[in-house]
Design an enzyme around this catalytic site. Sequence first.
Site, PDB file in Angstrom:
ATOM      1  CD  GLU A  79      -3.077   0.449  -0.053  1.00  0.00           C
ATOM      2  OE1 GLU A  79      -2.864  -0.540  -0.787  1.00  0.00           O
ATOM      3  OE2 GLU A  79      -3.992   1.268  -0.252  1.00  0.00           O
ATOM      4  CG  ASP A  80       1.424   3.202   3.144  1.00  0.00           C
ATOM      5  OD1 ASP A  80       0.569   3.773   2.443  1.00  0.00           O
ATOM      6  OD2 ASP A  80       1.233   2.836   4.312  1.00  0.00           O
TER       7      ASP A  80
END
Length: 494
Positions: A79-80
């Site tokens: 996600e990041d």
Amino acid sequence: MADTPTYTKFISNLSELYSPQSIVQINSAFEFAKMAHTNQKRLSGEDFITHPLEVALTLSSWKLDTDSIIAGLLHDTIEDGGAKREDLVNMFGEPVALLVDGVTNISKIHLKGSEEDQFVENLRKMLLVMAKDLRVILVKLADRLHNMETLSFLPPQKQREKSRETLDIYAPLAERLGIGKVKGKLEDLSFEHALPEEYIWIKKYSDPFIKSSELNMEKVKRNLLLSLTKNNVTKLTVNARTKHLYSLYMKLLRPEFNRDITKIHDLTALRVIVDNIEDCYSALGVVHKQYRPVPYLGIRDFIANPKPNGYRSIHTNVFGPEGNIIEVQIRTTQMHTEAEMGVAAHWQYSDTKSKGASDQSLEKGLIVSDQKLSWVKQLVSWQSEITDSQEFLNALKFDALQHRNLVFSPKGDVYDLPKGATPIDFAFLVHSDIGNKAIGAKVNGKMVSLNYKLNNGDVVEVLVDKNRKKPSRDWLDFVVTSSARRQLSKSLKD
Ligand code: MN
């Protein structure tokens, strides 16, 4: 990085509990996460990797299995960070990737700021994700815990939102699952931001009472330790715990206390932790011989009658040396671990290994896991509590949850069905072959008719006859899901 206190502590936790082979895997997950988060910073200014490392440290202090620790390290890499799911699968296996998916999916579900009907629908989605694997919730709780600990770096508006969400969802969830340790921490971390004025009030108001209560407790603790040892209650620990600020606050709001702290007798409590259940009752005798029980407050025996979330302990209120009232909680070491860690206690690393049942066989349903069913059922009843509460229902124009049920396979897999659905609807949802060859059904272990209306939390087992050629036309009269209807019509035509 390698010499930060967190890293040192993490490595020492690992070497105490985990096999050399696991440590190698965990280390490569750490290196992977470091790469994925290269040049990323937290709002605190620290390297991003400090966050997954803290999460993994928490998970290792909960003694969770290797996959959970690895998922903790990797939980933000897709996600990041710049990582790809297939790399995760190749390096750490599909089970780890599934855990990471679960945590990511939950994070995407924003409960706050959405319309109320969406809120309930989203909560339901979240429960479905969590119900698939308890470890997803545990990684998520560890993630939330660290985010709450570093909340001061966020803008005030965000602080309030995160705190409210934590108080509304994550803390009650931890409580539901019996993870008392995490519930208390999450609540206290949120309290200050969610209700700043009340927080300041209670802190000031309670401080002198807590201090004197703690002082008093020290004396009682020494006396009790002495008399318990004299009476041959062995292998024991006696310690004092101070009530968490938020739970003190909530208690004070109850009408019977009416914001009067002098009416609260468990500001601090003594915990007597012994070896076995017999010793719990012997210890109770010793306590009452030395300190007179308070007649109108009585004894609460949660060993004989556990709380709905599984909490076990004996609570008694006695008159202390100064005539003040003291709460004493008596439990075994096992009960203590369960009270602090709840369902997570069953996933602890050493336990899983020593039970001899491999995770794979549990997953395949070769062994029916009572634990899995019981915590999933906890989730379901929690969901109904939320939808039952006036707060939500009053506001709901359309209540998605009211019209749906969550039911389970004997393996604990969770399925989402509309109200009125029958074992045949369930059978077709699981697999068309099971629907087509169904001959009977058991709900919660008892035989039921095939048009039985399923309830929230039911465990459904469909009995099949491999030689059955066609389903029955009569079933069209009672199935309620369109997918069952469609599959039935098709099989009847063939
Ligand atoms: Mn995170």
